[in-house]
Structures are given as C-alpha cells and as structure tokens.
Write a protein that holds these residues in place. Structure first.
Motif, short mmCIF file in Angstrom:
data_model
loop_
_atom_site.label_atom_id
_atom_site.label_comp_id
_atom_site.label_asym_id
_atom_site.label_seq_id
_atom_site.Cartn_x
_atom_site.Cartn_y
_atom_site.Cartn_z
N GLU A 24 45.67 33.28 47.97
CA GLU A 24 44.64 33.37 49.00
C GLU A 24 43.31 32.94 48.39
O GLU A 24 43.05 33.16 47.22
N ARG A 25 42.47 32.36 49.22
CA ARG A 25 41.19 31.82 48.76
C ARG A 25 40.33 32.89 48.08
O ARG A 25 39.75 32.65 47.02
N ARG A 26 40.24 34.07 48.67
CA ARG A 26 39.41 35.14 48.09
C ARG A 26 39.94 35.58 46.73
O ARG A 26 39.18 35.85 45.81
N LEU A 27 41.26 35.67 46.61
CA LEU A 27 41.87 36.06 45.34
C LEU A 27 41.62 34.99 44.28
O LEU A 27 41.25 35.30 43.14
N LEU A 28 41.79 33.73 44.66
CA LEU A 28 41.52 32.62 43.74
C LEU A 28 40.08 32.68 43.24
O LEU A 28 39.83 32.60 42.03
N GLU A 29 39.14 32.83 44.14
CA GLU A 29 37.72 32.88 43.77
C GLU A 29 37.44 34.07 42.86
O GLU A 29 36.67 33.96 41.90
N LYS A 30 38.06 35.20 43.14
CA LYS A 30 37.85 36.41 42.33
C LYS A 30 38.39 36.22 40.91
O LYS A 30 37.73 36.58 39.93
N ILE A 31 39.59 35.63 40.79
CA ILE A 31 40.17 35.38 39.47
C ILE A 31 39.29 34.44 38.67
O ILE A 31 39.00 34.68 37.50
N ILE A 32 38.84 33.37 39.31
CA ILE A 32 37.99 32.39 38.62
C ILE A 32 36.68 33.03 38.17
O ILE A 32 36.25 32.86 37.03
N THR A 33 36.07 33.80 39.04
CA THR A 33 34.80 34.45 38.70
C THR A 33 34.97 35.47 37.57
O THR A 33 34.17 35.50 36.63
N LEU A 34 36.01 36.29 37.65
CA LEU A 34 36.25 37.28 36.60
C LEU A 34 36.53 36.62 35.25
O LEU A 34 35.97 37.03 34.23
N SER A 54 39.85 32.09 29.18
CA SER A 54 39.79 30.63 29.17
C SER A 54 41.15 30.02 29.48
O SER A 54 41.27 29.10 30.29
N ASN A 55 42.19 30.54 28.85
CA ASN A 55 43.55 30.03 29.09
C ASN A 55 43.97 30.23 30.54
O ASN A 55 44.66 29.38 31.12
N THR A 56 43.55 31.32 31.14
CA THR A 56 43.88 31.57 32.54
C THR A 56 43.22 30.52 33.42
O THR A 56 43.84 29.99 34.35
N LEU A 57 41.97 30.17 33.13
CA LEU A 57 41.30 29.13 33.91
C LEU A 57 41.98 27.78 33.75
O LEU A 57 42.14 27.05 34.73
N VAL A 58 42.39 27.46 32.54
CA VAL A 58 43.08 26.18 32.32
C VAL A 58 44.40 26.16 33.09
O VAL A 58 44.74 25.15 33.71
N THR A 59 45.10 27.25 33.09
CA THR A 59 46.36 27.33 33.84
C THR A 59 46.11 27.22 35.34
O THR A 59 46.82 26.51 36.05
N LEU A 60 45.09 27.90 35.84
CA LEU A 60 44.74 27.82 37.27
C LEU A 60 44.36 26.41 37.69
O LEU A 60 44.60 26.00 38.81
#
Length: 142
Positions: A24-34, A54-60
C-alpha cells in the motif's frame, strides 16, 4: 532496542526480496521514511542499523525506484555518509534507472564538496563503502 531494529530491517528485507508489488502507498512511504531517518540519525543509530536501513531501501528500489530516489535526493542536501553509500549501492544495482538522476545528484554533490571533511565521508562521497565490499547485485547484510 537497536538490535531489534536491525533484526526487523533484515526480516523486512527478506520479505521485500520476495514480493514488493502489492505494498500500500502509505506503508511504502512509511518504510522509506523510517529507513531514511534511521540511516541519518547519528546519535541513536549504530552503523549496523544504518547498513540495514540502507539495504532495505536498495531492496525496495527494485520495484519502487523513483520513490526511494526521491527520498534520497531530498536528504542529499546535508552530507550524510549513508546517503552517499546508499546512492552508490543503488547506482551499482540499478544503473539504468539512475541515469535520469545523475545530473541532479552531481549538481548537489559539487555544491557540497567543501563540506566533506573527514576521511570516511570522503570515501562514501567518492562511491566507496567504508563498511563493506559488497557485490553490486545484492545489498550488503552484516
């Protein structure tokens, strides 16, 4: 508390490697921001937490490249080691997707060259990763 955050990021990264299309868009935005915040918070975040975020962002970025890149560009105004490291990892993993952003990134980086003073920051700024020698195909996991 910090170790549990690292464990959460590692678990999240494994899940995201399987399937990220249905977020979901809100979840995606929250993960990226955190993840972005945990990479930049210097007092409470260990290097291990910053690497995991950082690795989570690269995977996303595999499925949401523009969202991740927009967050990193927003954060690029202040020189932060892990922003540079993440940008380097993104460019290694997703070179073609980075091409439209290269001019913007270089303009910002040129304007902040004089702010980069310590050796670790210089290494990250130049594309070196002081924390790993990870292969370009997948994110570094400590």
């Amino acid at each position: 508390m910090r170790q549990s955050r690292v464990d959460i990021y590692c678990a999240l990264e494994k899940v995201l490697q399987q399937d990220t299309q249905g977020l979901e868009r809100r979840l995606l935005e929250k993960i990226i921001t955190l993840a972005s915040n945990h990479m930049r918070v210097t007092q409470e975040a260990t290097n291990e937490l910053k690497v995991a975020a950082s690795n989570t962002l690269v995977t996303l970025a595999r499925c949401y490249f523009n969202d991740v890149m927009c967050e990193l560009l927003y954060c690029l105004e202040l020189p932060e080691e892990f922003i540079f490291i993440t940008l380097g990892n993104l460019s290694s993993a997703y070179a073609l997707e980075c091409i439209p952003f290269v001019g913007m990134i270089l303009n910002v980086m040129i304007s902040m060259l004089e702010l980069v003073k310590d050796s670790r920051m210089r290494q990250a700024f130049c594309g070196g990763d002081a924390h790993s020698s990870r292969p370009s195909s997948k994110p570094f996991v400590p």
